[in-house]
Write a protein that holds these residues in place. Sequence first.
Motif, PDB file in Angstrom:
ATOM      1  N   LEU A 146       0.827  -1.208   0.000  1.00 21.64           N
ATOM      2  CA  LEU A 146       0.000   0.000   0.000  1.00 21.64           C
ATOM      3  C   LEU A 146       0.864   1.262   0.000  1.00 21.64           C
ATOM      4  CD1 LEU A 146      -2.779  -1.048   2.542  1.00 21.64           C
ATOM      5  CD2 LEU A 146      -3.022  -0.746   0.063  1.00 21.64           C
ATOM      6  N   ARG A 147       1.933   1.197   0.794  1.00 18.58           N
ATOM      7  CA  ARG A 147       2.784   2.378   0.834  1.00 18.58           C
ATOM      8  C   ARG A 147       3.510   2.608  -0.488  1.00 18.58           C
ATOM      9  NH1 ARG A 147       5.191   1.537   6.952  1.00 18.58           N
ATOM     10  NH2 ARG A 147       3.270   2.196   8.029  1.00 18.58           N
ATOM     11  N   ARG A 148       3.901   1.513  -1.138  1.00 14.62           N
ATOM     12  CA  ARG A 148       4.559   1.656  -2.428  1.00 14.62           C
ATOM     13  C   ARG A 148       3.608   2.253  -3.476  1.00 14.62           C
ATOM     14  NH1 ARG A 148       8.280  -3.730  -3.492  1.00 14.62           N
ATOM     15  NH2 ARG A 148      10.006  -3.136  -2.093  1.00 14.62           N
ATOM     16  N   ARG A 149       2.347   1.794  -3.437  1.00 13.06           N
ATOM     17  CA  ARG A 149       1.391   2.306  -4.403  1.00 13.06           C
ATOM     18  C   ARG A 149       1.068   3.775  -4.124  1.00 13.06           C
ATOM     19  NH1 ARG A 149      -4.472  -0.329  -4.593  1.00 13.06           N
ATOM     20  NH2 ARG A 149      -4.589   0.865  -2.642  1.00 13.06           N
ATOM     21  N   GLY A 150       0.922   4.112  -2.836  1.00 12.75           N
ATOM     22  CA  GLY A 150       0.570   5.503  -2.504  1.00 12.75           C
ATOM     23  C   GLY A 150       1.731   6.453  -2.447  1.00 12.75           C
ATOM     24  N   ARG A 151       2.939   5.913  -2.301  1.00 12.28           N
ATOM     25  CA  ARG A 151       4.106   6.791  -2.132  1.00 12.28           C
ATOM     26  C   ARG A 151       5.242   6.377  -3.068  1.00 12.28           C
ATOM     27  NH1 ARG A 151       4.252   7.199   4.498  1.00 12.28           N
ATOM     28  NH2 ARG A 151       2.121   8.019   4.738  1.00 12.28           N
ATOM     29  N   LEU A 152       4.950   6.310  -4.349  1.00 11.23           N
ATOM     30  CA  LEU A 152       5.957   5.891  -5.321  1.00 11.23           C
ATOM     31  C   LEU A 152       7.111   6.884  -5.413  1.00 11.23           C
ATOM     32  CD1 LEU A 152       3.660   4.616  -8.224  1.00 11.23           C
ATOM     33  CD2 LEU A 152       4.963   3.267  -6.581  1.00 11.23           C
ATOM     34  N   ARG A 153       6.810   8.114  -5.026  1.00  8.55           N
ATOM     35  CA  ARG A 153       7.818   9.154  -5.178  1.00  8.55           C
ATOM     36  C   ARG A 153       8.623   9.384  -3.903  1.00  8.55           C
ATOM     37  NH1 ARG A 153       4.226  13.684  -8.507  1.00  8.55           N
ATOM     38  NH2 ARG A 153       3.686  12.323 -10.261  1.00  8.55           N
ATOM     39  N   ARG A 154       8.441   8.490  -2.914  1.00 10.87           N
ATOM     40  CA  ARG A 154       9.206   8.653  -1.665  1.00 10.87           C
ATOM     41  C   ARG A 154      10.678   8.352  -1.878  1.00 10.87           C
ATOM     42  NH1 ARG A 154       6.853  11.126   2.825  1.00 10.87           N
ATOM     43  NH2 ARG A 154       4.597  10.806   2.696  1.00 10.87           N
ATOM     44  N   ASP A 155      11.449   8.844  -0.996  1.00 10.32           N
ATOM     45  CA  ASP A 155      12.891   8.649  -1.087  1.00 10.32           C
ATOM     46  C   ASP A 155      13.224   7.160  -0.885  1.00 10.32           C
ATOM     47  OD1 ASP A 155      15.728  10.047   0.714  1.00 10.32           O
ATOM     48  OD2 ASP A 155      15.604   9.030  -1.204  1.00 10.32           O
ATOM     49  N   LEU A 156      14.117   6.576  -1.717  1.00  9.77           N
ATOM     50  CA  LEU A 156      14.521   5.184  -1.607  1.00  9.77           C
ATOM     51  C   LEU A 156      15.208   4.901  -0.261  1.00  9.77           C
ATOM     52  CD1 LEU A 156      15.892   4.546  -5.210  1.00  9.77           C
ATOM     53  CD2 LEU A 156      13.703   3.863  -4.233  1.00  9.77           C
ATOM     54  N   ALA A 157      15.812   5.915   0.283  1.00 13.11           N
ATOM     55  CA  ALA A 157      16.478   5.718   1.576  1.00 13.11           C
ATOM     56  C   ALA A 157      15.469   5.411   2.680  1.00 13.11           C
ATOM     57  CB  ALA A 157      17.300   6.936   1.938  1.00 13.11           C
ATOM     58  N   ARG A 158      14.293   6.113   2.610  1.00 12.44           N
ATOM     59  CA  ARG A 158      13.276   5.853   3.621  1.00 12.44           C
ATOM     60  C   ARG A 158      12.726   4.437   3.479  1.00 12.44           C
ATOM     61  NH1 ARG A 158       8.711  10.306   4.269  1.00 12.44           N
ATOM     62  NH2 ARG A 158      10.614  11.396   4.938  1.00 12.44           N
ATOM     63  N   ASP A 159      12.561   4.001   2.201  1.00 15.23           N
ATOM     64  CA  ASP A 159      12.105   2.622   1.987  1.00 15.23           C
ATOM     65  C   ASP A 159      13.118   1.615   2.541  1.00 15.23           C
ATOM     66  OD1 ASP A 159      10.636   3.315  -1.283  1.00 15.23           O
ATOM     67  OD2 ASP A 159       9.843   3.530   0.750  1.00 15.23           O
ATOM     68  N   ALA A 160      14.422   1.923   2.337  1.00 13.45           N
ATOM     69  CA  ALA A 160      15.441   1.011   2.857  1.00 13.45           C
ATOM     70  C   ALA A 160      15.401   0.968   4.383  1.00 13.45           C
ATOM     71  CB  ALA A 160      16.826   1.438   2.365  1.00 13.45           C
ATOM     72  N   ALA A 161      15.192   2.152   5.005  1.00 17.04           N
ATOM     73  CA  ALA A 161      15.117   2.193   6.464  1.00 17.04           C
ATOM     74  C   ALA A 161      13.929   1.392   6.978  1.00 17.04           C
ATOM     75  CB  ALA A 161      15.028   3.638   6.932  1.00 17.04           C
ATOM     76  N   ARG A 211      12.500  -1.122   5.452  1.00  9.54           N
ATOM     77  CA  ARG A 211      12.779  -2.545   5.235  1.00  9.54           C
ATOM     78  C   ARG A 211      13.719  -3.097   6.304  1.00  9.54           C
ATOM     79  NH1 ARG A 211      14.863  -1.952   0.682  1.00  9.54           N
ATOM     80  NH2 ARG A 211      12.889  -1.810  -0.446  1.00  9.54           N
ATOM     81  N   GLN A 212      14.704  -2.287   6.688  1.00 10.89           N
ATOM     82  CA  GLN A 212      15.629  -2.712   7.733  1.00 10.89           C
ATOM     83  C   GLN A 212      14.897  -2.914   9.056  1.00 10.89           C
ATOM     84  OE1 GLN A 212      18.769  -3.524   7.380  1.00 10.89           O
ATOM     85  NE2 GLN A 212      19.034  -3.973   9.583  1.00 10.89           N
ATOM     86  N   GLU A 213      13.973  -2.003   9.349  1.00 13.08           N
ATOM     87  CA  GLU A 213      13.193  -2.130  10.575  1.00 13.08           C
ATOM     88  C   GLU A 213      12.360  -3.419  10.584  1.00 13.08           C
ATOM     89  OE1 GLU A 213      10.544   1.094  11.188  1.00 13.08           O
ATOM     90  OE2 GLU A 213       9.740   0.300  13.079  1.00 13.08           O
ATOM     91  N   LEU A 214      11.764  -3.729   9.424  1.00 11.47           N
ATOM     92  CA  LEU A 214      10.980  -4.961   9.316  1.00 11.47           C
ATOM     93  C   LEU A 214      11.860  -6.195   9.501  1.00 11.47           C
ATOM     94  CD1 LEU A 214       8.268  -6.328   8.684  1.00 11.47           C
ATOM     95  CD2 LEU A 214       8.853  -6.198   6.266  1.00 11.47           C
ATOM     96  N   GLU A 215      13.062  -6.193   8.919  1.00  8.58           N
ATOM     97  CA  GLU A 215      13.962  -7.334   9.054  1.00  8.58           C
ATOM     98  C   GLU A 215      14.399  -7.535  10.507  1.00  8.58           C
ATOM     99  OE1 GLU A 215      16.015  -7.102   4.605  1.00  8.58           O
ATOM    100  OE2 GLU A 215      17.131  -6.522   6.395  1.00  8.58           O
TER     101      GLU A 215
END
Length: 609
Positions: free
Chosen positions: A322-337, A339-343
């Motif tokens: 959902l976040r990817r669909r709604g926030r495609l223009r977000r910074d890749l660094a935030r997505d990486a952060a 993902r790290q939190e989820l791991e």
Amino acid sequence: MSAAPGAARLWRSLFQVVAALAVLLALDRGADHLARRWVLADLAASAGAAAELRGAVLQAEIEKQRSLPLILAQDPDLREALAAPSPARLEALNAKLEALAQGTRTAVIYALDRTGVALAASNWRTGTSFVGSDYAFRPYFRDALREGAAEHFALGTVSNRPGLYLARRLDGRDGPVGVIVVKAEFEAVEEAWRRLPGPVLATDPRGIVTVTSVPAWHFLATRPLAGPEREAIRESLQFGNAPLGDLRLAPLAGDATLRRLPPGARPEDSPALPVTRPVPGTGWTLTLLAPVRPVLEPARLAARLGALLLGGAGLAGMALALRRRGRLRRDLARDAARRQELEEQVSLRTAELRTANARLRAEAVERQRAEATLHGLRDELAQANRLAILGQITASVAHEINQPLAAIRTFADNALKLLGRGDAATAGRAVETIAGLTGRIGTITEGLRGFARKGGGESEPVALRAAIEGALLLVGHRLRQHGVAVEVSVEGEPRLRAERVRLEQVLVNLVQNAIEALQGRADGRIRISAAAAPEGGATLRVADNGPGLAPVVRRSLFMPFTTTKSAGLGLGLVICRDIVADLGGTLEAPERPEGAEGAEFVMTFGKAL
């Protein structure tokens, strides 16, 4: 204008969090419920089998002791000592009862005269000797004197130890001369129960605990006793001065199937799942209180962790999509952060799962130890089965011995008269006849003594013909009593390396089953055949012309507790198959050809001598 979209996003995020928590909570409750149901169902099945096994061990111990009064009632020395007591006879009887009690691991054996006074006892040397005590007030004495035999569980007035009293009347020429009593104590059974998981208790028809693995529960009542009933029990001195307190197994709050154990039990055994089984032939009821916590808690924890991991991973995936669909223009660094939190969360939950798995492995090791203990109990059950068979054929052996004994007496009297007349030649032939008859008695008693020995010794070369003859010697009287013909066919002289006692136990079991199947049939016939197999083994067959085995019985024939007898335990064929397997062979009951009568059991041994 910007405040409205921000508030909407806040409410939407709050709603998503609440929905995710609700889903995780539902998954947690569902996994916990399913794990609880599965564990309790599996525990009930395993506890039922364990209760059956414990009840069979208790019944076997009682049946072993029941054979002693029957055998002693045939002893002429005992009758003579009670009919005409003298110091010499009573001293010899004391020593005899003492040796017999030690040899059979019986608590005490004692003989009462017609008035209930103990004239001789196996504990005559001890400070708690029964000799001289008056037991006329005991119900087992009165009932045995009136009805011939009696059983009564009570607390000893002299020894202050509980036990089951087995009494049998001894009759003389002019009527009863006394009563022989065997007291069976169950400390060994209780000690064996204490080594296994879960408290066990046996109760009489009034609900009073007689045998238990928890010492503090002796003589407690599992149901309320009315005032007159309680006073009558105390006045009879059956349980001495025991207060007959209440042993209430209170239901666990929130789950009526489980019980909270009263004081005396180990804390780790509570709560417990109660399983009850009757003890055949006693009127007692055996209750096994299977501990729930050691198996339930790890399973619930593993199920809940698994559900939370799967739910968390699923919700996290959904949120990520959902976040990817709604926030495609977000910074890749935030997505990486993110993902790290989820791991990190998954790693944390994986570590918890590893801890739960380690606990499960520890439980598996404990179960393996319990299985090793059960293997030892299975060996004891095989010995108990052999002693139960010994008790069944005791009357037959007594009948076989009485005939030559009577003949010996007659020939001895004739020899004395002939010697008095000076006819030494005829007297010598009478003595030779007596020697032959004593040899016959020796053969019978040697077979009985060898059969009673516990298995587990070293293997030795055994001729199949000799094993067949030994088994038929033990059941010979039963065969003649029921009019069953036996045909033995042995091709050559096949031999096996085996324990003869255990091989004879299998043959006695199969022949006795065939006799029971042929009851009521005028032309009953049993065929026993043995032959060496071409490939180097040997085959042993036992067949009868009875009604045969129904298909539904054949499918579960070698499963525990499967029986067609009203009073059977369904363990005989299971024990036979285990014995044959230990001897390196197989035991099967193949289907008979169309039109053939009866049942057939085939033992195949892979390697003969």
